[in-house]
Design a protein around this motif. Structure first.
Motif, PDB file in Angstrom:
ATOM      1  N   SER A 148       3.993  11.291  54.297  1.00 48.79           N
ATOM      2  CA  SER A 148       5.280  11.567  54.595  1.00 48.79           C
ATOM      3  C   SER A 148       5.186  12.305  55.863  1.00 48.79           C
ATOM      4  O   SER A 148       6.030  12.696  56.585  1.00 48.79           O
ATOM      5  CB  SER A 148       5.899  12.383  53.573  1.00 48.79           C
ATOM      6  N   SER A 149       3.852  12.814  56.172  1.00 43.74           N
ATOM      7  CA  SER A 149       3.787  13.899  57.297  1.00 43.74           C
ATOM      8  C   SER A 149       3.632  12.965  58.663  1.00 43.74           C
ATOM      9  O   SER A 149       4.348  13.395  59.372  1.00 43.74           O
ATOM     10  CB  SER A 149       2.488  14.645  57.201  1.00 43.74           C
ATOM     11  N   THR A 150       2.971  11.811  58.678  1.00 42.01           N
ATOM     12  CA  THR A 150       2.711  11.149  59.794  1.00 42.01           C
ATOM     13  C   THR A 150       3.823   9.873  59.913  1.00 42.01           C
ATOM     14  O   THR A 150       3.800   9.331  61.121  1.00 42.01           O
ATOM     15  CB  THR A 150       1.403  10.513  59.772  1.00 42.01           C
ATOM     16  N   GLY A 151       4.324   9.298  58.873  1.00 35.49           N
ATOM     17  CA  GLY A 151       5.024   8.231  58.747  1.00 35.49           C
ATOM     18  C   GLY A 151       4.061   6.872  58.970  1.00 35.49           C
ATOM     19  O   GLY A 151       2.935   6.695  58.841  1.00 35.49           O
ATOM     20  N   VAL A 152       4.814   5.855  59.987  1.00 37.10           N
ATOM     21  CA  VAL A 152       4.095   4.711  60.064  1.00 37.10           C
ATOM     22  C   VAL A 152       3.268   4.962  61.564  1.00 37.10           C
ATOM     23  O   VAL A 152       4.220   5.274  62.465  1.00 37.10           O
ATOM     24  CB  VAL A 152       5.226   3.670  60.402  1.00 37.10           C
ATOM     25  N   VAL A 153       1.941   4.716  61.674  1.00 38.10           N
ATOM     26  CA  VAL A 153       1.208   5.132  62.676  1.00 38.10           C
ATOM     27  C   VAL A 153       0.245   3.881  62.996  1.00 38.10           C
ATOM     28  O   VAL A 153      -0.094   3.105  62.175  1.00 38.10           O
ATOM     29  CB  VAL A 153       0.285   6.355  62.676  1.00 38.10           C
ATOM     30  N   GLU A 154      -0.209   4.036  64.396  1.00 40.31           N
ATOM     31  CA  GLU A 154      -1.300   2.949  64.781  1.00 40.31           C
ATOM     32  C   GLU A 154      -2.291   3.858  65.189  1.00 40.31           C
ATOM     33  O   GLU A 154      -2.403   4.754  66.042  1.00 40.31           O
ATOM     34  CB  GLU A 154      -0.813   2.360  65.959  1.00 40.31           C
ATOM     35  N   ARG A 155      -3.271   3.704  64.369  1.00 34.23           N
ATOM     36  CA  ARG A 155      -4.751   4.631  64.448  1.00 34.23           C
ATOM     37  C   ARG A 155      -6.087   3.782  64.826  1.00 34.23           C
ATOM     38  O   ARG A 155      -6.011   2.538  64.228  1.00 34.23           O
ATOM     39  CB  ARG A 155      -4.762   5.540  63.541  1.00 34.23           C
ATOM     40  N   SER A 156      -6.958   4.580  65.136  1.00 38.39           N
ATOM     41  CA  SER A 156      -8.217   3.846  65.351  1.00 38.39           C
ATOM     42  C   SER A 156      -8.891   4.085  63.755  1.00 38.39           C
ATOM     43  O   SER A 156      -8.754   4.762  62.994  1.00 38.39           O
ATOM     44  CB  SER A 156      -9.072   4.798  66.429  1.00 38.39           C
ATOM     45  N   LEU A 157      -9.730   2.859  63.583  1.00 40.55           N
ATOM     46  CA  LEU A 157     -10.292   2.966  62.362  1.00 40.55           C
ATOM     47  C   LEU A 157     -11.259   4.100  62.268  1.00 40.55           C
ATOM     48  O   LEU A 157     -11.585   4.656  61.228  1.00 40.55           O
ATOM     49  CB  LEU A 157     -11.376   1.674  62.332  1.00 40.55           C
ATOM     50  N   ASP A 158     -11.634   4.667  63.345  1.00 49.04           N
ATOM     51  CA  ASP A 158     -12.412   5.830  63.303  1.00 49.04           C
ATOM     52  C   ASP A 158     -11.929   7.093  62.717  1.00 49.04           C
ATOM     53  O   ASP A 158     -12.298   8.140  62.356  1.00 49.04           O
ATOM     54  CB  ASP A 158     -13.140   6.225  64.615  1.00 49.04           C
ATOM     55  N   TRP A 159     -10.468   7.039  62.837  1.00 44.09           N
ATOM     56  CA  TRP A 159      -9.580   8.501  62.392  1.00 44.09           C
ATOM     57  C   TRP A 159      -9.878   8.377  60.930  1.00 44.09           C
ATOM     58  O   TRP A 159      -9.548   9.392  60.402  1.00 44.09           O
ATOM     59  CB  TRP A 159      -8.201   8.026  63.002  1.00 44.09           C
ATOM     60  N   ASP A 160      -9.599   7.203  60.223  1.00 45.28           N
ATOM     61  CA  ASP A 160      -9.855   7.098  58.871  1.00 45.28           C
ATOM     62  C   ASP A 160     -10.290   5.813  58.254  1.00 45.28           C
ATOM     63  O   ASP A 160      -9.559   4.902  58.069  1.00 45.28           O
ATOM     64  CB  ASP A 160      -8.155   7.490  58.234  1.00 45.28           C
ATOM     65  N   PRO A 161     -11.775   5.906  58.428  1.00 43.83           N
ATOM     66  CA  PRO A 161     -12.170   4.452  58.285  1.00 43.83           C
ATOM     67  C   PRO A 161     -11.822   3.746  56.818  1.00 43.83           C
ATOM     68  O   PRO A 161     -12.026   4.554  55.780  1.00 43.83           O
ATOM     69  CB  PRO A 161     -13.779   4.904  58.277  1.00 43.83           C
ATOM     70  N   PRO A 162     -11.697   2.497  56.559  1.00 45.68           N
ATOM     71  CA  PRO A 162     -11.376   2.032  55.510  1.00 45.68           C
ATOM     72  C   PRO A 162     -12.544   1.724  54.474  1.00 45.68           C
ATOM     73  O   PRO A 162     -13.682   1.756  55.152  1.00 45.68           O
ATOM     74  CB  PRO A 162     -10.670   0.902  55.645  1.00 45.68           C
ATOM     75  N   SER A 163     -12.151   1.439  53.196  1.00 43.31           N
ATOM     76  CA  SER A 163     -13.327   1.228  52.385  1.00 43.31           C
ATOM     77  C   SER A 163     -13.824  -0.413  52.571  1.00 43.31           C
ATOM     78  O   SER A 163     -15.027  -0.513  52.298  1.00 43.31           O
ATOM     79  CB  SER A 163     -12.939   1.417  50.887  1.00 43.31           C
TER      80      SER A 163
END
Length: 300
Positions: free
Chosen positions: A279-294
């Motif tokens: 709810s704070s960010t909404g829909v965003v386009e980010r780098s994988l480094d910002w929040d690496p997936p599992s």
């Protein structure tokens, strides 16, 4: 001696003047008739003695009392009918007031229950968002720790050549994904996802202007004619697993375990992804480094 001397008098004391005049007139007429008859008869005839019944005031009073009684009975009946009518109106008013009070209480109870349910829903949603954010932070920490551990172990002399070869392959693959534009279904998925950047995050949202993570992924794939399940862990359980070093645009990224993921997003190429974060960010386009997936899965 007078011829009327033997006529008994029926007069009673203390009569009204009008009644005395009436009776005097009647008596005078009768006495006059008798006097004339007496004068026409023989001189030596015996005096006539006769008792004349005169109308009494008692009978007149009885008639008056009867009329009064009838009038009083009629008035009493009318009053009773009026009382019954008023009582009926009062009962109807009381019944209506009772029904209105019951309706008002039921409506108040319904509104109070709705308000309690809404407060509970908002509280649960807030707690869920906080839990998701905490899980995301924990996942990022865990992933960074794992990456640091893997990097440290790959520094060994015996595996240096194979590690370098692997890194080169990954870099080439990632470089290709950065430069190669998506086509076909992947292009539709990526285009749809990027078009939603800036929309709000709402738990359970499925568009068109608000989304949650799995709602956005499902809608993006639907734009390419592909139906996916609604829940994130169901989406990450589909297709085939791919490594993070071999991603292609349109792949589904997940956080957590593949069969128990708590968050999903879409890889759009160039080392970036689009996702409905929170709810704070909404829909965003980010780098994988910002929040690496599992991990990631490929549906296409």
């Amino acid at each position: 001696m007078s011829h009327t001397a033997h006529i008994p008098s029926h007069r009673k004391p203390r009569r009204s003047a009008s009644k005395l005049a009436l009776r005097a007139g009647v008596a005078g007429g009768v006495l006059g008739t008798i006097a004339v008859a007496g004068a026409a008869g023989p001189a030596n005839a015996e005096p006539v003695t006769e008792t004349i019944e005169m109308p009494t005031l008692g009978s007149l009073a009885a008639g008056s009392n009867l009329a009064s009684a009838v009038a009083a009975s009629a008035e009493a009946s009318q009053q009773e009918a009026l009382d019954q009518s008023l009582q009926t109106l009062e009962q109807a008013a009381l019944k209506k007031a009772s029904q209105d009070a019951k309706k008002a209480k039921a409506e108040a109870d319904r509104k109070a229950a709705a308000e309690r349910a809404e407060k509970a829903r908002l509280k649960a949603e807030k707690e869920r968002e906080e839990a998701e954010e905490a899980a995301e932070r924990a996942s990022r920490t865990s992933t960074r720790t794992q990456l640091a551990t893997n990097s440290s172990s790959n520094d060994g002399g015996s595996s240096s050549s194979s590690s370098s070869s692997s890194d080169s392959g990954s870099s080439a693959s990632d470089s290709g994904s950065r430069t190669q534009a998506p086509t076909g279904s992947a292009a539709s998925i990526v285009a749809f996802a990027r078009a939603q950047v800036g929309d709000a995050y709402v738990s359970g949202g499925t568009g068109p202007n608000s989304w949650d993570c799995s709602g956005l992924v499902q809608a993006a794939y639907r734009a390419a004619g592909i139906d996916l399940p609604r829940i994130s862990y169901q989406q990450s359980s589909m297709g085939s697993s791919v490594s993070l070093g071999n991603l292609q645009p349109g792949d589904i990224l997940y956080w957590g375990s593949r069969s128990g993921s708590y968050h999903v997003a879409i890889y759009v190429g160039g080392g970036k992804y689009v996702g409905a974060q929170n709810s704070s960010t909404g829909v965003v386009e980010r780098s994988l480094d910002w929040d690496p997936p599992s991990g990631a899965v490929r549906i296409l």
